[in-house]
Design a protein around this motif. Sequence first.
Motif, PDB file in Angstrom:
ATOM      1  N   THR A  24       0.845  -1.194   0.000  1.00  0.00           N
ATOM      2  CA  THR A  24       0.000   0.000   0.000  1.00  0.00           C
ATOM      3  C   THR A  24       0.878   1.241   0.000  1.00  0.00           C
ATOM      4  OG1 THR A  24      -1.699  -1.195   1.243  1.00  0.00           O
ATOM      5  CG2 THR A  24      -1.862   1.211   1.184  1.00  0.00           C
ATOM      6  N   GLU A  25       0.551   2.171  -0.879  1.00  0.00           N
ATOM      7  CA  GLU A  25       1.293   3.424  -0.966  1.00  0.00           C
ATOM      8  C   GLU A  25       0.304   4.587  -0.949  1.00  0.00           C
ATOM      9  OE1 GLU A  25       4.512   3.348  -4.096  1.00  0.00           O
ATOM     10  OE2 GLU A  25       3.428   1.506  -4.624  1.00  0.00           O
ATOM     11  N   ILE A  26       0.695   5.678  -0.318  1.00  0.00           N
ATOM     12  CA  ILE A  26      -0.128   6.886  -0.284  1.00  0.00           C
ATOM     13  C   ILE A  26       0.795   8.078  -0.481  1.00  0.00           C
ATOM     14  CG2 ILE A  26       0.003   6.959   2.257  1.00  0.00           C
ATOM     15  CD1 ILE A  26      -2.828   8.187   2.230  1.00  0.00           C
ATOM     16  N   ALA A  27       0.410   8.985  -1.361  1.00  0.00           N
ATOM     17  CA  ALA A  27       1.261  10.131  -1.684  1.00  0.00           C
ATOM     18  C   ALA A  27       0.386  11.358  -1.910  1.00  0.00           C
ATOM     19  CB  ALA A  27       2.091   9.844  -2.930  1.00  0.00           C
ATOM     20  N   VAL A  28       0.938  12.527  -1.572  1.00  0.00           N
ATOM     21  CA  VAL A  28       0.206  13.793  -1.652  1.00  0.00           C
ATOM     22  C   VAL A  28       0.844  14.694  -2.698  1.00  0.00           C
ATOM     23  CG1 VAL A  28      -0.520  15.861  -0.395  1.00  0.00           C
ATOM     24  CG2 VAL A  28      -0.465  13.643   0.770  1.00  0.00           C
ATOM     25  N   THR A  29      -0.006  15.297  -3.531  1.00  0.00           N
ATOM     26  CA  THR A  29       0.452  16.296  -4.500  1.00  0.00           C
ATOM     27  C   THR A  29      -0.368  17.564  -4.308  1.00  0.00           C
ATOM     28  OG1 THR A  29       1.009  14.583  -6.112  1.00  0.00           O
ATOM     29  CG2 THR A  29       0.774  16.831  -6.937  1.00  0.00           C
ATOM     30  N   ILE A  35      -5.693  22.998  -2.724  1.00  0.00           N
ATOM     31  CA  ILE A  35      -6.143  21.744  -3.324  1.00  0.00           C
ATOM     32  C   ILE A  35      -5.009  20.722  -3.286  1.00  0.00           C
ATOM     33  CG2 ILE A  35      -6.980  20.577  -5.388  1.00  0.00           C
ATOM     34  CD1 ILE A  35      -8.417  23.065  -6.193  1.00  0.00           C
ATOM     35  N   ASP A  36      -5.273  19.621  -2.595  1.00  0.00           N
ATOM     36  CA  ASP A  36      -4.331  18.506  -2.519  1.00  0.00           C
ATOM     37  C   ASP A  36      -4.969  17.260  -3.122  1.00  0.00           C
ATOM     38  OD1 ASP A  36      -2.223  19.823  -1.092  1.00  0.00           O
ATOM     39  OD2 ASP A  36      -3.445  19.673   0.724  1.00  0.00           O
ATOM     40  N   LEU A  37      -4.175  16.526  -3.880  1.00  0.00           N
ATOM     41  CA  LEU A  37      -4.589  15.229  -4.401  1.00  0.00           C
ATOM     42  C   LEU A  37      -3.797  14.156  -3.670  1.00  0.00           C
ATOM     43  CD1 LEU A  37      -4.776  15.902  -8.258  1.00  0.00           C
ATOM     44  CD2 LEU A  37      -6.607  16.054  -6.549  1.00  0.00           C
ATOM     45  N   VAL A  38      -4.526  13.203  -3.094  1.00  0.00           N
ATOM     46  CA  VAL A  38      -3.917  12.117  -2.341  1.00  0.00           C
ATOM     47  C   VAL A  38      -4.119  10.830  -3.134  1.00  0.00           C
ATOM     48  CG1 VAL A  38      -3.831  10.890  -0.142  1.00  0.00           C
ATOM     49  CG2 VAL A  38      -4.500  13.314  -0.203  1.00  0.00           C
ATOM     50  N   SER A  39      -3.043  10.277  -3.659  1.00  0.00           N
ATOM     51  CA  SER A  39      -3.146   9.043  -4.441  1.00  0.00           C
ATOM     52  C   SER A  39      -3.041   7.830  -3.521  1.00  0.00           C
ATOM     53  CB  SER A  39      -2.074   8.982  -5.520  1.00  0.00           C
ATOM     54  OG  SER A  39      -0.791   8.906  -4.935  1.00  0.00           O
ATOM     55  N   ILE A  40      -3.883   6.853  -3.753  1.00  0.00           N
ATOM     56  CA  ILE A  40      -3.895   5.601  -2.998  1.00  0.00           C
ATOM     57  C   ILE A  40      -3.622   4.480  -3.993  1.00  0.00           C
ATOM     58  CG2 ILE A  40      -5.265   4.001  -1.613  1.00  0.00           C
ATOM     59  CD1 ILE A  40      -6.320   7.616  -1.768  1.00  0.00           C
ATOM     60  N   ARG A  41      -2.568   3.722  -3.726  1.00  0.00           N
ATOM     61  CA  ARG A  41      -2.164   2.671  -4.654  1.00  0.00           C
ATOM     62  C   ARG A  41      -1.938   1.365  -3.896  1.00  0.00           C
ATOM     63  NH1 ARG A  41       0.310   2.033  -9.754  1.00  0.00           N
ATOM     64  NH2 ARG A  41       1.923   0.408  -9.824  1.00  0.00           N
ATOM     65  N   LEU A  42      -2.571   0.312  -4.384  1.00  0.00           N
ATOM     66  CA  LEU A  42      -2.373  -1.028  -3.842  1.00  0.00           C
ATOM     67  C   LEU A  42      -1.873  -1.925  -4.963  1.00  0.00           C
ATOM     68  CD1 LEU A  42      -4.607   0.262  -1.882  1.00  0.00           C
ATOM     69  CD2 LEU A  42      -5.247  -2.101  -1.365  1.00  0.00           C
ATOM     70  N   THR A  43      -0.846  -2.708  -4.688  1.00  0.00           N
ATOM     71  CA  THR A  43      -0.307  -3.621  -5.696  1.00  0.00           C
ATOM     72  C   THR A  43      -0.004  -4.970  -5.054  1.00  0.00           C
ATOM     73  OG1 THR A  43       1.938  -2.817  -5.283  1.00  0.00           O
ATOM     74  CG2 THR A  43       0.724  -1.780  -7.084  1.00  0.00           C
ATOM     75  N   THR A  44      -0.089  -6.019  -5.868  1.00  0.00           N
ATOM     76  CA  THR A  44       0.255  -7.369  -5.432  1.00  0.00           C
ATOM     77  C   THR A  44       0.667  -8.172  -6.657  1.00  0.00           C
ATOM     78  OG1 THR A  44      -0.504  -9.300  -4.179  1.00  0.00           O
ATOM     79  CG2 THR A  44      -2.107  -8.242  -5.629  1.00  0.00           C
ATOM     80  N   SER A  45       1.405  -9.232  -6.441  1.00  0.00           N
ATOM     81  CA  SER A  45       1.930 -10.011  -7.569  1.00  0.00           C
ATOM     82  C   SER A  45       0.878 -10.911  -8.196  1.00  0.00           C
ATOM     83  CB  SER A  45       3.129 -10.856  -7.119  1.00  0.00           C
ATOM     84  OG  SER A  45       2.751 -11.705  -6.038  1.00  0.00           O
ATOM     85  N   GLU A  46      -0.081 -11.387  -7.402  1.00  0.00           N
ATOM     86  CA  GLU A  46      -1.140 -12.255  -7.896  1.00  0.00           C
ATOM     87  C   GLU A  46      -2.489 -11.617  -7.609  1.00  0.00           C
ATOM     88  OE1 GLU A  46      -0.750 -14.978  -9.618  1.00  0.00           O
ATOM     89  OE2 GLU A  46       1.441 -15.005  -9.452  1.00  0.00           O
TER      90      GLU A  46
END
Length: 591
Positions: A24-29, A35-46
């Motif tokens: 899980t990753e979270i980043a702010v731009t 105005i802030d954009l907060v990206s939420i990213r989830l990744t997995t191999s399968e």
Amino acid sequence: MTILTTRTSRYDLTCQSENPAFQTEIAVTAVEPGIDLVSIRLTTSEPAIPSPVTIAWTLPIVDIHSSWNPASDLEKNLLISSGFGAKVTTKAPVISLHNLAGHNRLTFAYSDGLHAVRMQAEVHDQSSTYACAVRLFTEGATPFTVYEETLRLDTRDVPFYTSLDDVQRWWAIRPDYAPIAVPEHARLPMYSSWYSFRQHVSADALEHQCRLAKALGCEGIIVDDGWQTVDTSAGYGYCGDWSVAREKIPDMKAHVARVHELGMKYLLWYATPFAGKYSQAYQRFADRLLNYREEVYQAGVLDPRYPDIREYLITIFERALRDWDLDGFKLDFIDSFSLQSDTAYAQQRGEGQDYVLVVDAVDRLLAEMIQRLQKIKPDVLIEFRQSYIGPRLKKYANMFRAVDCPNDALVNRARTIDVRLLNGRSATHSDMFTWNSEEPVESAALQLINGLFSVPQLSVMIDTLPQRHIDMVRFWLSFWREHRDVLLDGTLMPVHPEGLYPLVQAVTDKKHIAVIYHDMVVNPGLHVPRELMLVNGTQTGRVVLELDEAIGSRTCEIRDCCGVVLSDEKRLFDKGLTRLEIPASGLAILK
């Protein structure tokens, strides 16, 4: 459990997840000040299904007096309690917190308008803070390897309606959310059969009302429930087959053609998900339902996760559009496409389903539907209604109507403005105007005046109205058509949502229209254009205008609720307060 933290320009955010299989990753731009954009990213191999994820933060309740969200309806106070769920079939993932001046203090929105998202802004009484949260995957998910969406936080000191308009623009620029075109007839007044006829429709009676409605300014008819059954008990037990009740409409194609000869479009109502217990559709699909509610619907809700059910529904619409030469559809009850936890169908999974989530299947149904219907008629008209008004649905419909509120002008005003705030260029329609024919004409006029900032829909037996009522309807529909360039397309400026918008204004470079619904002072601000119109949506006999600067000599024309000119004279308008004698449901035009 994984807990990530990050900092926006104003808030400390936490992202809580119980997904060891996912990174899980979270980043702010910061895209601009406030105005802030907060990206939420989830990744997995399968491919895997995640557990719920929560993004949370708190803010002090300072200079915040009211809240707005698509589920708030008539209760726009601070308390949102446990929040609300949004997905493609209902509502939209956005909350706006503002002060009594209507200035935004925080508007937060989520980018995913398809899958279930729980939006929350809960008051904590001990600390006088808001606990804000966005909860993901609350209704499960389809297995994936990559998930990425965005939380948008807006703390700019701008009007709440500006912050909400910017949210809908943010959604609309996504390539997979681009709204479909809005044909001209989606933006013109229509007659509806629902309140006037209920289920007691017939070809002759409908055509008679069409002739009268056309003369008043309506350009289409929406024929509602009743065309498909001789039953008039108000249930949905006979929905699902969608064959014409020939006792009422012997020849649908010829009937539609006669309406077309009057110069009117023809839309037909469908209770899209329902298979009534008396229908052949129910016998065919009884083992493929999302739920069945005898006491509510007398019908089952078809499960769109089966491809043959989607094909069945789309084919019905295609045939009706082609065989009867319809111009569009009123597709009702899209928000009923959902599993019910208290029924035996809740966990049902069947062989032949090609989707896990109902929302994904509904999205596929609507996407294929509009694609195939537009191949037959590129300008096909599709009406949805509250609560299914979310950003992704602009891809599939071009008319969005306020949910039913018969005879209630004030609620119609609140709901049409609510829809407008997130609707962009899509056509916002009023709920159908209806009233008692014994109403004083000034009171009856409130039905139309409270819906001025939406496309009017009329649903009364026109030939039972007194002549003064007919004159009133003709005048206000004419006024609406003449000035829809500002009423529909101007900058919309509603105030006091906590008071259900007692004053609504719209402005272009050339026109300014203010509609006053409560006894209050109206201030059009600086740089008043050459044409200023003040509509008295109260039952008092005057309006108080406050000018921040002198606008000089203007012709002031006063009209009553039927459009009769009562006075027309030159007046000098200086800075400060001016009392105008405008009759109840009348207007003043300053040029």
